[in-house]
Write a protein that holds these residues in place. Structure first.
Motif, mmCIF file in Angstrom:
data_model
loop_
_atom_site.group_PDB
_atom_site.id
_atom_site.type_symbol
_atom_site.label_atom_id
_atom_site.label_comp_id
_atom_site.label_asym_id
_atom_site.label_seq_id
_atom_site.Cartn_x
_atom_site.Cartn_y
_atom_site.Cartn_z
ATOM 1 N N ILE A 276 87.342 119.149 24.935
ATOM 2 C CA ILE A 276 88.474 119.103 24.007
ATOM 3 C C ILE A 276 87.920 118.604 22.672
ATOM 4 O O ILE A 276 87.248 117.584 22.608
ATOM 5 C CB ILE A 276 89.574 118.132 24.485
ATOM 6 N N ILE A 292 83.521 116.493 34.624
ATOM 7 C CA ILE A 292 84.417 115.647 33.837
ATOM 8 C C ILE A 292 84.488 116.159 32.400
ATOM 9 O O ILE A 292 83.551 116.777 31.911
ATOM 10 C CB ILE A 292 83.941 114.176 33.853
ATOM 11 N N PRO A 293 85.627 115.923 31.717
ATOM 12 C CA PRO A 293 85.778 116.473 30.367
ATOM 13 C C PRO A 293 84.986 115.718 29.301
ATOM 14 O O PRO A 293 84.729 114.521 29.436
ATOM 15 C CB PRO A 293 87.283 116.326 30.096
ATOM 16 N N VAL A 294 84.604 116.450 28.263
ATOM 17 C CA VAL A 294 84.006 115.844 27.070
ATOM 18 C C VAL A 294 85.025 115.970 25.937
ATOM 19 O O VAL A 294 85.494 117.068 25.648
ATOM 20 C CB VAL A 294 82.703 116.558 26.660
ATOM 21 N N VAL A 295 85.389 114.838 25.325
ATOM 22 C CA VAL A 295 86.339 114.840 24.213
ATOM 23 C C VAL A 295 85.578 114.453 22.941
ATOM 24 O O VAL A 295 84.905 113.422 22.914
ATOM 25 C CB VAL A 295 87.493 113.840 24.469
ATOM 26 N N THR A 296 85.662 115.294 21.906
ATOM 27 C CA THR A 296 85.026 114.959 20.628
ATOM 28 C C THR A 296 86.108 114.823 19.558
ATOM 29 O O THR A 296 87.027 115.622 19.487
ATOM 30 C CB THR A 296 84.010 116.019 20.176
#
Lengths: 453, 453
Positions: A276, A292-296
């Motif tokens: 995201i 698992i998600p990576v949020v930037t």
């Protein structure tokens, strides 16, 4: 004309996606030329281009033993010259030529062109490769090289300095490696060209060079006595000693995809995997192969890579120095790709001298392991999905989801996937990892199976 | 004087370290006041400060059911008022007061102060809390609030606007939430103070408020009829309807550690866990709880957090908007902390309607599970380290490294750690997760064990 694709590289420059058992050239990150929705690997891209240009049938790939399986899984049954161990580019070119002579029957006067495996380029590049044979003949030079016409004064590339400019070729006067900005600008004024790292010569040249080390250009001989060749680059051992070098140049797209900075430009999309990005992100690419998600948020000019081996968060310009930073890391690869499937380390424990290693293993439908045993460890298999057959000490057992089996030290076992099969393997013992293995037979059909009444 | 620490919060503001079963107040990230080498959690820090100020013996913590175990593991055997489900701050304050009356025997005229669990502050704060009781009496107000004297015109905090300024207290004229810069500057000129979110009142006030919803201030009654209380904040339901509010202010350190931006300032070091930062990084904090390394290169003003639930890479200013971004995420927590140990999800599979879930579970020495069974799944345990006893259908089995055991559906089982024990649990079946469980007994010593001859 024979083509050698040199598939070397330490795998550290595209960390954490690449590792010693997973080189950058096999990772599916670049756009497929024909189907832009699909990503392909660098080696798949360059092989397709060799096929298109009609060169593939006389092309071989030179790689280490550990890369053979992934090359076959990506390209099918291609010719591979195997380096028994990693030395440097001179020995690699020598064993390539030995393969071309022994296995493909090339003669002394046949021309060989050595290409790196990771250029991001277009068809004109391969037409120029073909042209090298002609200029080698016309000029009577020892080696013909290839350059790309610069589009800007790059400080990252090497340059070929032109001497007398002929009709069909350029006499090579010298080389400059990674000049500063000022020098690069002057080089452009002097019509210097970017060195693409392509060498073209006659097989006889390498025959002489090998003989100097007491070796014939014979694949099996060289494979068995590879250590006789010095750990030295082709540049130092051959190129710099050569008296007559010529070059051909081509105009068109040519990039070295060896760094995150250049590679992310060719990704075609800003993110791969579960990611995201908020709207404040600018010029940022995110690659995530984890679950698992990576949020930037609010990142500018950055590359973020989350992979089984680690996580990289880097300013794009800074990312080209990654080898210096990751040199400090000494971790076993967490992810391995094989011809028959994949292995992912998911847990390691070492406590009071006791070791455990748990891996999630996927075996493709129909593929099987060798029949083997381990002396110093037990293994517990827990089936997660699909169906497989196991042979344990001559007894056939079917494994389906939820099956669990405990294999004692020295118990012979093999596994074959009936459908795509995933399981957890927990190794417990004094020696976990890939070394403690004794193979009885590689072929599933030859494993002795007891008949139970 | 009684103290209520409200331990609520959705856990989304410090994603990925916090989740619904792991709130920010329990994560050990802030410096311990006494031992700066040790990190403690926000709740440990504030509880220590309550002890120091002599308030702890009359303090309770109000939290959801899922937080009870971690509170006890961090603070020992403290008084906890349990919310049967999450509603809002008005119901939470009501059930806190019910606990104080039923369990601790407080009377109608006793004074209660409600404090948030996450202020980063110093001793003067708690002295001012004590002072609130006095000003409540002197002023005869319904509610006394607490403010911190602003040190700059913050746009992030709420303000209390002062009316008539008495000797011991301030009359409250109104409130302003998150003003813009201009308004904030004017507020400072008007001697407005930052609202610390502390309310102080007599128990009788909440007695009336609860009766309005047909509930007595009785902990068990309120626990069983919690749904009768509306989902509304204490501010809306009580504060805004109140006719006489006063406040006391204090001068000193006070910060809301609710965002990565403010929290990283109090970390005391730039990195936690397996991290490598190059020299070009500036004003960057990295927190890594994973086994794989995090490498940061050339990052400026950033926070990077790699946790079991996800990875955050954020510009510090941008990080305060994280709730908006992570609202899109709907993942079960990957990591849970319990009184008896920890649970970490390491693999999930769902394929063709078949589910598997593998967790690495650690049980602290001497701790045990209930005796229970699952109807819809089997479980495979693989012991990784330490020693445990299992009771399976009344039979006692010892588990040591490398032991593997398969528990069928409906088989009753319990486990107790002899030494700290780690194992993998693979759940396979139609229902994996925490719901399918039937407990026979909670107490290890009451589990019937067959005597084998």
């Amino acid at each position: 004309m024979y083509i050698v694709l040199l598939s070397g590289g330490s795998g550290k420059r595209l960390w954490p996606l690449s590792n010693d058992l997973r080189s950058k050239q096999y990772i599916k990150l670049v756009n497929d030329e024909e189907d832009t929705k699909e990503k392909c690997s660098m080696i798949q891209r360059v092989w397709k281009q060799l096929e298109k240009s009609g060169l593939a049938s006389h092309s071989i790939i030179t790689a280490s033993k550990g890369q053979v399986e992934i090359i076959k899984s990506q390209l099918g049954n291609v010719d591979i010259a195997v380096e028994p161990n990693r030395r440097d580019t001179f020995p690699a070119v020598a064993i390539s030529c030995a393969y071309i002579k022994s296995v493909m029957g090339a003669k002394k006067d046949d021309v060989v062109a050595v290409l790196p495996v990771d250029p991001y380029t277009e068809d004109a590049y391969f037409e120029t490769v073909k042209h090298l044979e002609k200029i080698l003949t016309v000029s009577d030079a020892e080696i013909a090289l290839m350059g790309a016409e610069p589009t800007y004064p790059s400080e990252k590339y090497g340059y070929i300095i032109p001497g007398k400019q002929g009709k069909e070729y350029i006499e090579v006067k010298g080389f400059v490696e990674k000049p500063d900005k000022e020098r690069a600008k002057k080089l452009l004024d002097e019509h210097a060209i970017w060195n693409c790292g392509v060498f073209c010569f006659r097989l006889g040249l390498m025959e002489e060079k090998a003989e100097a080390y007491g070796l014939k250009l014979d694949y099996h001989e060289m494979f068995n006595h590879y250590d006789k060749l010095p750990k030295i680059s082709f540049d130092y051992e051959v190129l710099e000693k050569s008296e007559h070098l010529v070059a051909a140049s081509f105009k068109g797209l040519w990039k070295d995809l060896g760094t995150w900075n250049t590679l992310t430009e060719e990704m075609g999309s800003d993110s791969i995997g579960n990611t995201i990005m908020d709207k404040q992100c600018e010029n940022t690419q995110v690659i995530n192969e984890l679950d698992i998600p990576v949020v930037t948020m609010g990142t500018k000019n950055m590359v973020v890579v989350a992979a089984y081996d680690g996580i990289l968060v880097a300013d794009k310009n800074q990312s080209s120095y990654i080898k210096d930073v990751t040199a400090e890391l000494h971790m076993a690869p967490m992810y391995e790709e094989r011809r028959w499937g994949t292995l992912k380390s998911i847990d390691r424990n070492s406590k009071d001298g006791e070791f455990t290693l748990t891996r999630k293993i996927k075996i493709f439908k129909g593929k099987s392991s060798s029949y083997h045993y381990h002396e110093h460890r037990i293994e517990i298999f827990t089936a997660l999905s699909g169906e497989a057959e196991m042979i344990l000490e001559g007894v056939k057992i079917t494994l389906t989801q939820g099956s669990a089996i405990c294999i004692q030290a020295n118990q012979k076992h093999a596994i074959q996937a009936i459908t795509e099969f995933e399981y957890l393997e927990t190794q417990v013992g004094a020696a976990v990892g890939n070394d403690d293995i004794t193979r009885i037979t590689f072929n599933w059909d030859e494993i002795p199976v007891a008949v139970l009444n």
